[in-house]
Design a protein around this motif. Structure first.
Motif, PDB file in Angstrom:
ATOM      1  N   CYS A  49       0.826  -1.211   0.000  1.00  0.00           N
ATOM      2  CA  CYS A  49       0.000   0.000   0.000  1.00  0.00           C
ATOM      3  C   CYS A  49       0.859   1.260   0.000  1.00  0.00           C
ATOM      4  N   LYS A  52       2.154   1.793  -3.509  1.00  0.00           N
ATOM      5  CA  LYS A  52       1.081   2.216  -4.406  1.00  0.00           C
ATOM      6  C   LYS A  52       0.658   3.656  -4.153  1.00  0.00           C
ATOM      7  N   CYS A  53       0.575   4.044  -2.890  1.00  0.00           N
ATOM      8  CA  CYS A  53      -0.065   5.309  -2.524  1.00  0.00           C
ATOM      9  C   CYS A  53       0.881   6.470  -2.241  1.00  0.00           C
ATOM     10  N   CYS A  68      -5.736   6.978   0.328  1.00  0.00           N
ATOM     11  CA  CYS A  68      -5.321   5.864  -0.519  1.00  0.00           C
ATOM     12  C   CYS A  68      -4.807   4.695   0.319  1.00  0.00           C
ATOM     13  N   THR A  70      -5.442   4.025   3.470  1.00  0.00           N
ATOM     14  CA  THR A  70      -6.557   3.451   4.228  1.00  0.00           C
ATOM     15  C   THR A  70      -7.396   2.526   3.350  1.00  0.00           C
ATOM     16  N   MET A  71      -7.788   3.007   2.175  1.00  0.00           N
ATOM     17  CA  MET A  71      -8.597   2.178   1.277  1.00  0.00           C
ATOM     18  C   MET A  71      -7.833   0.942   0.816  1.00  0.00           C
ATOM     19  N   CYS A  72      -6.553   1.109   0.515  1.00  0.00           N
ATOM     20  CA  CYS A  72      -5.725  -0.018   0.083  1.00  0.00           C
ATOM     21  C   CYS A  72      -5.673  -1.091   1.167  1.00  0.00           C
ATOM     22  N   GLU A  74      -7.810  -1.598   3.610  1.00  0.00           N
ATOM     23  CA  GLU A  74      -9.129  -2.212   3.763  1.00  0.00           C
ATOM     24  C   GLU A  74      -9.362  -3.252   2.671  1.00  0.00           C
ATOM     25  N   ARG A  75      -9.009  -2.913   1.444  1.00  0.00           N
ATOM     26  CA  ARG A  75      -9.177  -3.863   0.332  1.00  0.00           C
ATOM     27  C   ARG A  75      -8.269  -5.074   0.507  1.00  0.00           C
ATOM     28  N   TYR A  76      -7.053  -4.842   0.944  1.00  0.00           N
ATOM     29  CA  TYR A  76      -6.097  -5.926   1.164  1.00  0.00           C
ATOM     30  C   TYR A  76      -6.658  -6.904   2.194  1.00  0.00           C
ATOM     31  N   GLU A  78      -9.859  -7.271   3.056  1.00  0.00           N
ATOM     32  CA  GLU A  78     -11.038  -7.935   2.493  1.00  0.00           C
ATOM     33  C   GLU A  78     -10.616  -9.110   1.609  1.00  0.00           C
ATOM     34  N   ALA A  79      -9.636  -8.857   0.748  1.00  0.00           N
ATOM     35  CA  ALA A  79      -9.156  -9.913  -0.147  1.00  0.00           C
ATOM     36  C   ALA A  79      -8.549 -11.065   0.652  1.00  0.00           C
TER      37      ALA A  79
END
Length: 114
Positions: A49, A52-53, A68, A70-72, A74-76, A78-79
């Motif tokens: 993250c 990326k961010c 960015c 934070t969202m990254c 959260e997605r990580y 979730e995945a």
């Protein structure tokens, strides 16, 4: 008087059996592996993250970079949760098939990646 000086069964009962000690050690190893896995997940997530961010690191993160990251993360997570649940489901299913079929996969063989 032999019971006062170590010859009794009470002394033997006070010490945990080898089986109990073995289970305690196995549980401790499992916990340490879980901790190591969690630390690896967090380190990998931070690394990916951040790369990326935050293209040009500075003294502080901008609001966009914070959002960015934070969202990254959260997605990580979730995945990771989706993959973990699928993996556990697959292992459970394969173990059930092994139990009913009486064989199949070798004991040391890991299931293929998802």
């Amino acid at each position: 008087m032999a019971s006062l000086f170590g010859g009794s069964s009470a002394t033997k009962q006070a010490q945990p059996s080898q089986e109990v000690r073995k289970e305690q050690i196995m549980e401790q190893v499992k916990q340490e592996l879980q901790l190591a896995s969690a630390q690896e997940l967090i380190n990998k997530m931070n690394e990916k993250c951040f790369e990326k961010c935050v293209p040009k690191p500075g003294a502080l993160l901008t609001r966009a970079e914070e959002s960015c990251v934070t969202m990254c993360m959260e997605r990580y997570m979730e995945a990771f949760n989706v993959v973990s649940k699928s993996y556990v489901t697959r292992l459970t299913k394969e173990r059930g098939q092994l139990g009913s079929a009486g064989g199949g996969m070798l004991g040391g063989e890991a299931p293929s990646a998802l």
